[in-house]
Design an enzyme around this catalytic site. Structure first.
Site, mmCIF file in Angstrom:
data_model
loop_
_atom_site.group_PDB
_atom_site.id
_atom_site.type_symbol
_atom_site.label_atom_id
_atom_site.label_comp_id
_atom_site.label_asym_id
_atom_site.label_seq_id
_atom_site.Cartn_x
_atom_site.Cartn_y
_atom_site.Cartn_z
ATOM 1 N N GLY A 78 0.777 -1.234 0.000
ATOM 2 C CA GLY A 78 0.000 0.000 0.000
ATOM 3 C C GLY A 78 0.808 1.284 0.000
ATOM 4 O O GLY A 78 0.243 2.379 0.040
ATOM 5 N N GLN A 79 2.145 1.180 -0.047
ATOM 6 C CA GLN A 79 2.952 2.396 -0.074
ATOM 7 C C GLN A 79 2.665 3.182 -1.354
ATOM 8 O O GLN A 79 2.340 2.602 -2.386
ATOM 9 C CB GLN A 79 4.459 2.073 -0.008
ATOM 10 N N THR A 80 2.830 4.498 -1.277
ATOM 11 C CA THR A 80 2.505 5.374 -2.401
ATOM 12 C C THR A 80 3.155 4.907 -3.697
ATOM 13 O O THR A 80 2.512 4.850 -4.750
ATOM 14 C CB THR A 80 2.956 6.822 -2.091
#
Length: 200
Positions: A78-80
């Site tokens: 889910g990291q950018t």
């Protein structure tokens, strides 16, 4: 004769397979949720120690056989910088689980933005959506009554697809059964539009 019996055995034992993407911001509890689902629905599976679950970099894969079908899970980081890769999985998925950290009020707007971007993708049109308000085991978290209106602002994007928002605790397993049961029924209903994967 063996070929015939082997073919019949395969025909009667093979399960329809559906792919589910698990999305949400980093640290929302996606991998913990997947581990809880595998533990609940896979006989003799002990699961990972939650303390040893780290932030997903890339992709975790999981599988459960439940209610006569097989669910293949793609738990995406889910990291950018990883969110731009999510749409590579949309065309082949049969359902979406979107996990929200109910304890992280500061990032709720960011989670909503990412949700809106995801739900607008044409490849997810009509795909069943399970929104999980996770970490309900913690004190003073946002409840579903508080979270649901925020995400329902995207009602026009969600459209007429099957959609459920529910409270869960991936850590304790509370709500995991109900969510998976609902998802199974939803992907089966939607199989006219998006049939299960072809078995070789």
């Amino acid at each position: 004769m063996y070929t015939l019996l082997s073919g019949l055995y395969r025909y009667y034992t093979q399960k329809d397979e559906y792919c589910i993407v698990i999305l949400g911001l980093d640290n929302a509890g996606k991998t913990t949720y997947l581990e809880a689902a595998k533990t609940k629905f896979t006989k003799n599976y002990k699961g990972m120690n939650p303390a040893k679950i780290t932030t997903t970099v890339g992709l975790n894969i999981g599988q459960i056989d439940v209610f006569g079908i097989r669910l293949n899970f793609w738990d995406l980081g889910g990291q950018t910088e990883l969110q731009s890769l999510w749409d590579k999985y949309y065309e082949e998925c049969h359902g979406v689980i979107y996990v929200i950290d109910s304890n992280d009020r500061e990032r709720m707007d960011e989670s909503k933005e990412i949700f809106d971007t995801m739900i607008q993708n044409e490849h997810l049109s009509g795909v069943p959506l399970l929104v999980l308000a996770n970490k309900q085991d913690l004190p003073d978290v946002m409840g579903v009554r508080e979270i649901k209106p925020v995400f329902q602002q995207a009602g026009d994007l969600i459209g007429r697809r099957d959609c459920l928002t529910m409270p869960v605790s991936a850590l304790t397993g509370e709500g995991v059964d109900e969510g998976i049961k609902w998802l199974v029924e939803a992907v089966k209903r939607n199989s006219i539009v998006r049939p299960p994967m072809e078995n070789d």
